[in-house]
Design an enzyme around this catalytic site. Structure first.
Site, PDB file in Angstrom:
ATOM      1  N   HIS A 291      -2.744   0.865  16.046  1.00  0.00           N
ATOM      2  CA  HIS A 291      -1.948   1.376  14.923  1.00  0.00           C
ATOM      3  C   HIS A 291      -0.617   1.971  15.374  1.00  0.00           C
ATOM      4  CE1 HIS A 291      -5.117   0.537  12.062  1.00  0.00           C
ATOM      5  NE2 HIS A 291      -5.973   1.136  12.852  1.00  0.00           N
TER       6      HIS A 291
ATOM      7  N   ASP B 279      -6.515  -3.604   1.254  1.00  0.00           N
ATOM      8  CA  ASP B 279      -5.350  -3.429   0.373  1.00  0.00           C
ATOM      9  C   ASP B 279      -4.579  -4.730   0.143  1.00  0.00           C
ATOM     10  OD1 ASP B 279      -4.839  -2.344   3.244  1.00  0.00           O
ATOM     11  OD2 ASP B 279      -2.833  -2.878   2.573  1.00  0.00           O
TER      12      ASP B 279
ATOM     13  N   ARG C  70       0.675 -11.465  13.280  1.00  0.00           N
ATOM     14  CA  ARG C  70      -0.150 -10.999  12.156  1.00  0.00           C
ATOM     15  C   ARG C  70       0.611 -10.883  10.833  1.00  0.00           C
ATOM     16  NH1 ARG C  70      -4.490  -8.944  11.810  1.00  0.00           N
ATOM     17  NH2 ARG C  70      -4.071  -6.855  10.988  1.00  0.00           N
TER      18      ARG C  70
ATOM     19  N   HIS D 255     -14.334  -5.066  10.477  1.00  0.00           N
ATOM     20  CA  HIS D 255     -14.119  -3.804  11.205  1.00  0.00           C
ATOM     21  C   HIS D 255     -15.421  -3.037  11.373  1.00  0.00           C
ATOM     22  CE1 HIS D 255      -9.794  -3.185   9.390  1.00  0.00           C
ATOM     23  NE2 HIS D 255      -9.987  -4.421   9.790  1.00  0.00           N
TER      24      HIS D 255
ATOM     25  N   ASN E 163       0.816  -1.216   0.000  1.00  0.00           N
ATOM     26  CA  ASN E 163       0.000   0.000   0.000  1.00  0.00           C
ATOM     27  C   ASN E 163       0.850   1.267   0.000  1.00  0.00           C
ATOM     28  OD1 ASN E 163      -2.254   1.594   0.068  1.00  0.00           O
ATOM     29  ND2 ASN E 163      -3.013   0.860   2.049  1.00  0.00           N
TER      30      ASN E 163
ATOM     31  N   TYR F 216      -6.790   7.845  12.277  1.00  0.00           N
ATOM     32  CA  TYR F 216      -6.392   6.750  11.396  1.00  0.00           C
ATOM     33  C   TYR F 216      -7.080   5.460  11.849  1.00  0.00           C
ATOM     34  CZ  TYR F 216      -3.537   3.542   8.707  1.00  0.00           C
ATOM     35  OH  TYR F 216      -3.134   2.584   7.820  1.00  0.00           O
TER      36      TYR F 216
ATOM     37  N   ASP G 130      -7.438  -2.104  17.419  1.00  0.00           N
ATOM     38  CA  ASP G 130      -6.147  -1.821  16.779  1.00  0.00           C
ATOM     39  C   ASP G 130      -5.696  -0.420  17.177  1.00  0.00           C
ATOM     40  OD1 ASP G 130      -3.971  -1.585  15.109  1.00  0.00           O
ATOM     41  OD2 ASP G 130      -5.036  -2.166  13.278  1.00  0.00           O
TER      42      ASP G 130
ATOM     43  N   HIS H   2      -3.153 -10.442   8.692  1.00  0.00           N
ATOM     44  CA  HIS H   2      -3.653  -9.167   8.176  1.00  0.00           C
ATOM     45  C   HIS H   2      -4.552  -9.449   6.964  1.00  0.00           C
ATOM     46  CE1 HIS H   2      -2.101  -5.060   6.425  1.00  0.00           C
ATOM     47  NE2 HIS H   2      -3.292  -4.925   6.958  1.00  0.00           N
TER      48      HIS H   2
ATOM     49  N   GLU I  97       1.625  -6.901  11.309  1.00  0.00           N
ATOM     50  CA  GLU I  97       1.203  -6.711   9.918  1.00  0.00           C
ATOM     51  C   GLU I  97       2.258  -5.982   9.088  1.00  0.00           C
ATOM     52  OE1 GLU I  97      -2.443  -4.481  10.623  1.00  0.00           O
ATOM     53  OE2 GLU I  97      -1.471  -2.667   9.922  1.00  0.00           O
TER      54      GLU I  97
ATOM     55  N   ARG J 206     -13.754  -6.177  15.071  1.00  0.00           N
ATOM     56  CA  ARG J 206     -12.823  -5.142  15.527  1.00  0.00           C
ATOM     57  C   ARG J 206     -13.591  -3.840  15.645  1.00  0.00           C
ATOM     58  NH1 ARG J 206      -7.771  -2.429  12.154  1.00  0.00           N
ATOM     59  NH2 ARG J 206      -9.238  -0.736  11.824  1.00  0.00           N
TER      60      ARG J 206
ATOM     61  N   TRP K  33       6.819   7.718  17.215  1.00  0.00           N
ATOM     62  CA  TRP K  33       7.205   6.401  17.762  1.00  0.00           C
ATOM     63  C   TRP K  33       7.397   5.431  16.646  1.00  0.00           C
ATOM     64  CZ3 TRP K  33       9.164   7.759  21.751  1.00  0.00           C
ATOM     65  CH2 TRP K  33       8.535   8.500  22.749  1.00  0.00           C
TER      66      TRP K  33
ATOM     67  N   GLU L  44      -8.245 -11.756   9.577  1.00  0.00           N
ATOM     68  CA  GLU L  44      -8.931 -10.488   9.304  1.00  0.00           C
ATOM     69  C   GLU L  44      -9.567 -10.547   7.916  1.00  0.00           C
ATOM     70  OE1 GLU L  44      -6.256  -7.175   9.229  1.00  0.00           O
ATOM     71  OE2 GLU L  44      -7.863  -5.690   9.176  1.00  0.00           O
TER      72      GLU L  44
ATOM     73  N   GLU M  31      -4.217  -4.910  19.231  1.00  0.00           N
ATOM     74  CA  GLU M  31      -3.263  -5.013  18.120  1.00  0.00           C
ATOM     75  C   GLU M  31      -2.382  -3.773  17.998  1.00  0.00           C
ATOM     76  OE1 GLU M  31      -5.289  -5.357  14.360  1.00  0.00           O
ATOM     77  OE2 GLU M  31      -3.522  -4.714  13.273  1.00  0.00           O
TER      78      GLU M  31
HETATM   79  O1  KDG Z   1      -2.155  -0.541   4.361  1.00  0.00           O
HETATM   80  C1  KDG Z   1      -2.316  -0.365   5.724  1.00  0.00           C
HETATM   81  C2  KDG Z   1      -3.585  -1.034   6.181  1.00  0.00           C
HETATM   82  O2  KDG Z   1      -3.702  -2.318   5.680  1.00  0.00           O
HETATM   83  C3  KDG Z   1      -3.633  -1.063   7.687  1.00  0.00           C
HETATM   84  O3  KDG Z   1      -3.880   0.223   8.181  1.00  0.00           O
HETATM   85  C4  KDG Z   1      -4.736  -1.973   8.134  1.00  0.00           C
HETATM   86  O4  KDG Z   1      -4.071  -1.773  10.401  1.00  0.00           O
HETATM   87  C5  KDG Z   1      -4.691  -2.345   9.541  1.00  0.00           C
HETATM   88  C6  KDG Z   1      -5.462  -3.536   9.871  1.00  0.00           C
HETATM   89  O5  KDG Z   1      -5.296  -4.012  10.986  1.00  0.00           O
HETATM   90  O6  KDG Z   1      -6.214  -3.995   9.020  1.00  0.00           O
HETATM   91 MG    MG Z   2      -3.675  -3.199  11.976  1.00  0.00          MG
END
Ligand code: KDG
Ligand code: MG
Length: 402
Positions: A212, A316, A283, A122, A37, A159, A210, A312, A262, A147, A402, A339, A236
């Site tokens: 992130h 994408d 993942r 999600h 991605n 995000y 998640d 994952h 991921e 999720r 981070w 997922e 996650e």
């Molecule tokens: O390309 C990045 C995404 O696939 C990501 O943000 C997805 O965090 C993600 C998830 O857990 O699906």
């Molecule tokens: Mg994720």
């Protein structure tokens, strides 16, 4: 069985996908996903300009030898671009081997270990009420695991809180857009979401979340502790994992199960996390970590340390990766969860496939190979469109670091 052609196909049926098609002198072909991605064309060029010239003429049945040749032969090891390109070749070759054997891929891996693959989708909302309603919709669709992500009061956008409901596409602009982040606002809002979810729906469904990669280990420990009453299936990417030993602090303060991986490209990115039992779910996924050949090593290492898989599967990752992952999931003994964010109708038309959703589980078909194809005429209708993942800044303008 000689490889006589290998072609990179870039298409954008709703989002960009890079696909590799390898053809042999016996008329069999195999398909591999090479989508990374926001960096799609880097992998397309890596394949086209550097790997394909070395692939033509090789024996397609020598999957392990070809993997080792490209991994060790490059001199430059690991890294997501290289490992995604190797994964595309590897998955296409497994597809060919299974077609040549006349078997669905899971049979070559060791056969069926389960009837279906439990998946999670999600649920996203701008606020807690909307997210709770979205979780209800997934429950109605039959999902066993969901999720949940919610907008954070005081931050304009977050995000991972997608506007689309059944798809998940964070690459939202032709130059990176910017989100704001506040750890304190986030840490205040998440426990309230899960408290409301458990009050509304009880404890029958698995709930996941998640972060992130946004917290330090001690902040993640606070979050994990505050979520313990709500019995999450996993938390996650609470902490970025370049510093694998950083997970010790987090792990030793909470019993909330931990998932990560991921963005990992190889077993070396997670060997300490696994062997020190700092995580519960790995993942790392087929397309970004060297294909089935490498994921098998990761899964076997994980099994020794009571770590389960949780691949994952955001939008994408193309249907080709989903198909290959589902065969892997159908076989792998230490399976945890998969997922599953759906693809658009346009994507599904470009990539015909034989897996299907059935009451919370995905089920693979028995077509020889991994069961996913590409319709090249349809793919040609959707030219590449540049799209980037967003970046994050703190409220004072600092680039999030981070
Ligand atoms: O390309 C990045 C995404 O696939 C990501 O943000 C997805 O965090 C993600 C998830 O857990 O699906
Ligand atoms: Mg994720």
């Amino acid at each position: 069985m000689k490889i006589i052609d290998a072609k990179v196909i870039v298409t954008c049926p709703g989002r960009n996908f890079v696909t590799l098609k390898i053809t042999t002198d016996q008329g069999l072909y195999g398909i591999g996903d090479a989508t990374l991605n926001g960096r799609e064309l880097a992998v397309a060029s890596y394949l086209q300009d550097h790997l394909i010239p070395c692939l033509i003429g090789r024996d397609a049945s020598q999957i392990e030898d070809i993997w080792q040749f490209f991994y060790r032969g490059a001199y430059w090891r690991r890294g997501p671009v290289g490992m995604t390109a190797i994964a595309a070749i590897d998955v296409a070759l497994w597809d060919i081997k299974a077609k040549a054997a006349g078997m669905p891929l899971y049979q070559l891996l060791g056969g069926r270990s389960r009837d279906g693959v439990m998946v999670y989708g999600h649920a996203n909302g701008r606020d807690i009420a909307e997210t709770v309603a979205e979780v209800g919709k997934y429950i109605e669709l039959g999902y066993k695991a969901i999720r949940a992500q919610t907008g954070i009061p005081g931050l304009a956008s977050t995000y991972g809180v997608s506007k689309d409901k059944m798809y998940y596409e964070p690459a939202d602009n032709d130059l990176p857009s910017e989100n704001l982040w506040s750890t304190s606002k986030y840490l205040n809002s998440v426990p309230k979401l899960f408290e409301t979810l458990r009050d509304t729906y009880g404890y029958e469904h698995h709930l996941l979340h998640d972060t992130h990669h946004r917290l330090t280990p001690i902040e993640a420990a606070q979050l994990g502790k505050s979520l313990e009453p709500y019995k999450l299936f996993w938390l996650e990417d609470a902490v970025p994992a370049e510093l694998q030993e950083g997970f010790r602090l987090f792990r030793h303060h909470t019993t909330t199960p931990i998932a990560v991986g991921e963005v990992f490209a190889s077993i070396h990115d997670c060997q300490q996390l696994i062997s020190e039992q700092l995580i519960d779910y790995i993942r790392t996924t087929i397309v970004h970590a060297g294909g089935i050949t490498h994921l098998r090593r990761i899964a076997h290492l994980a099994e020794l340390y009571h770590v389960r898989t949780g691949f994952h599967g955001a939008t994408d990752l193309s249907p080709v990766t989903m198909g290959a992952a589902l065969h892997f999931d159908t076989w792998v003994p230490n399976f945890g969860i998969q997922e599953y964010m759906r693809h658009t109708d346009e994507t599904d038309e470009v990539f015909p496939h034989d897996y299907h959703f059935d009451n919370g589980y995905l089920k693979v078909g028995d077509t020889p190979g991994h069961g996913v194809d590409i319709d090249e005429a349809k793919a040609a209708k959707y030219p590449y469109k540049r799209a980037y993942l967003p970046v994050n800044r703190l409220e004072d303008g600092t680039m999030f670091n981070w």
